[in-house]
Design a protein around this motif. Structure first.
Motif, PDB file in Angstrom:
ATOM      1  N   LEU A  36       3.160  10.540  10.699  1.00  0.00           N
ATOM      2  CA  LEU A  36       2.959   9.522   9.675  1.00  0.00           C
ATOM      3  C   LEU A  36       3.218  10.075   8.278  1.00  0.00           C
ATOM      4  N   ALA A  37       2.813  11.325   8.045  1.00  0.00           N
ATOM      5  CA  ALA A  37       3.056  11.931   6.729  1.00  0.00           C
ATOM      6  C   ALA A  37       4.553  12.041   6.461  1.00  0.00           C
ATOM      7  N   ARG A  38       5.325  12.459   7.470  1.00  0.00           N
ATOM      8  CA  ARG A  38       6.777  12.573   7.297  1.00  0.00           C
ATOM      9  C   ARG A  38       7.416  11.213   7.064  1.00  0.00           C
ATOM     10  N   THR A  39       6.953  10.211   7.799  1.00  0.00           N
ATOM     11  CA  THR A  39       7.563   8.883   7.711  1.00  0.00           C
ATOM     12  C   THR A  39       7.235   8.183   6.402  1.00  0.00           C
ATOM     13  N   THR A  40       5.978   8.296   5.970  1.00  0.00           N
ATOM     14  CA  THR A  40       5.541   7.547   4.780  1.00  0.00           C
ATOM     15  C   THR A  40       5.725   8.317   3.476  1.00  0.00           C
ATOM     16  N   GLY A  41       5.768   9.652   3.556  1.00  0.00           N
ATOM     17  CA  GLY A  41       5.817  10.451   2.339  1.00  0.00           C
ATOM     18  C   GLY A  41       4.508  10.433   1.574  1.00  0.00           C
ATOM     19  N   ARG A  42       3.423  10.068   2.252  1.00  0.00           N
ATOM     20  CA  ARG A  42       2.117   9.999   1.621  1.00  0.00           C
ATOM     21  C   ARG A  42       1.171  11.034   2.233  1.00  0.00           C
ATOM     22  N   ARG A  43       0.093  11.304   1.516  1.00  0.00           N
ATOM     23  CA  ARG A  43      -0.918  12.218   2.042  1.00  0.00           C
ATOM     24  C   ARG A  43      -1.620  11.547   3.220  1.00  0.00           C
ATOM     25  N   VAL A  44      -1.666  12.242   4.344  1.00  0.00           N
ATOM     26  CA  VAL A  44      -2.308  11.710   5.551  1.00  0.00           C
ATOM     27  C   VAL A  44      -3.282  12.760   6.081  1.00  0.00           C
ATOM     28  N   ASP A  45      -4.537  12.363   6.266  1.00  0.00           N
ATOM     29  CA  ASP A  45      -5.567  13.256   6.795  1.00  0.00           C
ATOM     30  C   ASP A  45      -6.221  12.617   8.011  1.00  0.00           C
ATOM     31  N   ALA A  46      -6.581  13.441   8.969  1.00  0.00           N
ATOM     32  CA  ALA A  46      -7.351  12.986  10.127  1.00  0.00           C
ATOM     33  C   ALA A  46      -8.793  13.454   9.940  1.00  0.00           C
ATOM     34  N   LEU A  74       0.828  -1.203   0.000  1.00  0.00           N
ATOM     35  CA  LEU A  74       0.000   0.000   0.000  1.00  0.00           C
ATOM     36  C   LEU A  74       0.868   1.260   0.000  1.00  0.00           C
ATOM     37  N   LEU A  75       1.869   1.281   0.859  1.00  0.00           N
ATOM     38  CA  LEU A  75       2.722   2.462   0.962  1.00  0.00           C
ATOM     39  C   LEU A  75       3.583   2.656  -0.286  1.00  0.00           C
ATOM     40  N   ALA A  76       3.718   1.627  -1.092  1.00  0.00           N
ATOM     41  CA  ALA A  76       4.471   1.756  -2.346  1.00  0.00           C
ATOM     42  C   ALA A  76       3.685   2.515  -3.406  1.00  0.00           C
ATOM     43  N   GLU A  77       2.386   2.676  -3.195  1.00  0.00           N
ATOM     44  CA  GLU A  77       1.549   3.391  -4.159  1.00  0.00           C
ATOM     45  C   GLU A  77       1.665   4.899  -3.912  1.00  0.00           C
ATOM     46  N   LYS A  78       2.146   5.625  -4.896  1.00  0.00           N
ATOM     47  CA  LYS A  78       2.436   7.043  -4.705  1.00  0.00           C
ATOM     48  C   LYS A  78       1.183   7.894  -4.522  1.00  0.00           C
ATOM     49  N   ASP A  79       0.046   7.427  -5.023  1.00  0.00           N
ATOM     50  CA  ASP A  79      -1.176   8.211  -4.867  1.00  0.00           C
ATOM     51  C   ASP A  79      -2.023   7.735  -3.695  1.00  0.00           C
TER      52      ASP A  79
END
Length: 384
Positions: free
Chosen positions: A77-87, A50-55
């Motif tokens: 989590l956003a910094r660690t994964t480099g993915r968009r993270v929303d609460a 999942l985390l390999a998916e850039k979008d």
């Protein structure tokens, strides 16, 4: 994970569970850290693709305290994964799912739930599946028998992360469950390491062993009628929200509680200040954000009575005046890690305020107007 609640002699003040569950948190975090280290292969097998998916979009969800857990971990989590993270709270998802999922992108829905039996918990996961074509679920819960855990346990697109039994608080307010879910999520995504867990636990033990008891008693001796929590970073603003909720819950609403960011507080919410207001400022470890926290501390201490403005900080650097509650050994920690021991100061403030008002913290609403697991919610079917 098998940590049990420590045995204590009954207190007779209706606080047995709450007291034990606040005190046990460092041990619970250590057990979660050890358990997740052993479960790393399974987590990586689920999260890695999942985390390999850039979008990929990661949505952190829950209600009340569980929603604030998402706020606390979001930036880390956003910094660690480099993915968009929303609460996004489950209550928002259930009320307006299309607004919460406006883009049909691959989504990982991370659901935080103490019991997993709140009406919105499962409804939010189902609505995500109705609105989105591709959604996976990471369920972080304290209750293996909860509706949420049972629903997702056998799903191939889901992974259930179960916390120790002790984290399923028996008291009314979420204490161990909140910090346990925060720690578990940070560990699961690699935003928290074994050394970080130990540093947070050691700082928390400083608090639970009485290191700040005199300072807390001094603040409460002022008999505040209003208490404001301020936090400027994403993690500490979420912490401020949770801290205010703890005070409202454990005092049965007898004390007014509010939360904001340091900058946002000046834009209207500052109106809550009066001679019987106390303010707790969670001071960020980020050097840039910390400047704004120090600015509001200086301003508030100049305008309010001595002793009514407290700074909770990992470092004394730059703190103006007296009234600082220091958490040792965390000067270089991420604010999400700092939030773990910092929230214990708020839990203790709420507990002692509850007892001072003659309220029984394990059940501050004996008539049932507010419940441990929310009742009375009708989840309506989504049209179309």
């Amino acid at each position: 994970m098998t940590t049990s609640t420590p045995h204590t002699t009954p207190r007779g003040d209706g606080a047995d569970h709450t007291v034990a569950e606040i005190a046990q948190q460092p041990a619970v975090w250590r057990e979660i850290g050890a358990a997740l280290a052993g479960a790393r292969a399974g987590l990586d097998a689920f999260l890695g693709p999942l985390l390999a998916e850039k979008d990929l979009r990661i949505v952190l969800t829950g209600a009340g305290t569980s929603a604030f857990a998402g706020e606390v971990v979001r930036a880390a989590l956003a910094r660690t994964t480099g993915r968009r993270v929303d609460a996004v709270s489950t209550t928002d998802i259930v009320a307006d799912p299309y607004a919460c999922f406006p883009e049909d992108v691959p989504t990982l829905l991370v659901s935080f739930a103490r019991s997993g039996d709140s009406p919105e918990s499962v409804a939010a996961t189902r609505l995500a599946e109705q609105v989105l074509h591709r959604v996976h679920h990471l369920v972080v819960t304290c209750n293996s028998d909860g509706h949420l855990a049972r629903t997702h346990r056998e799903h191939t697109a889901s992974h259930v992360l179960l916390l120790p039994a002790a984290a399923n608080d028996r008291g009314f307010a979420m204490t161990s469950s909140f910090t346990g879910m925060v720690a578990a999520c940070l560990l699961a995504f690699g935003a928290l390491g074994t050394d970080d867990v130990e540093a947070a636990a050691a700082a928390a033990e400083h608090v639970t062993a009485g290191g700040l008891d005199r300072a807390i008693d001094t603040l409460l001796a002022r008999r505040p009628e209003r208490l404001v929590y301020l936090g400027s970073s994403s993690a500490l603003k979420g912490l401020a929200q949770e801290s205010a909720l703890k005070l409202l819950e454990l005092t049965g609403g007898a004390l007014v509680a509010a939360s904001e960011s340091a900058l946002g507080f000046r834009h209207g919410p500052k109106s809550v200040l009066n001679a019987r207001t106390a303010v707790v400022v969670y001071v960020s470890n980020d050097p840039y954000t910390r400047r704004y926290d120090l600015d509001i501390l200086t301003e508030l201490r100049a305008g309010l009575a001595p002793g009514s403005v407290v700074a909770v900080s990992a470092s004394p650097d730059g703190l103006p005046g007296d009234g600082s509650w220091l958490l040792p050994g965390l000067a270089g920690a991420d604010d999400a890690t700092l939030a773990l021991p910092a929230v214990i100061t708020a839990q203790l403030l709420a507990l002692r305020s509850s007892l001072a008002h003659g309220i029984r913290p394990d059940n501050p609403f004996p008539s049932g107007e507010v419940n441990r697991v929310v009742r009375g919610v009708t989840v309506h079917p989504l049209p179309g």
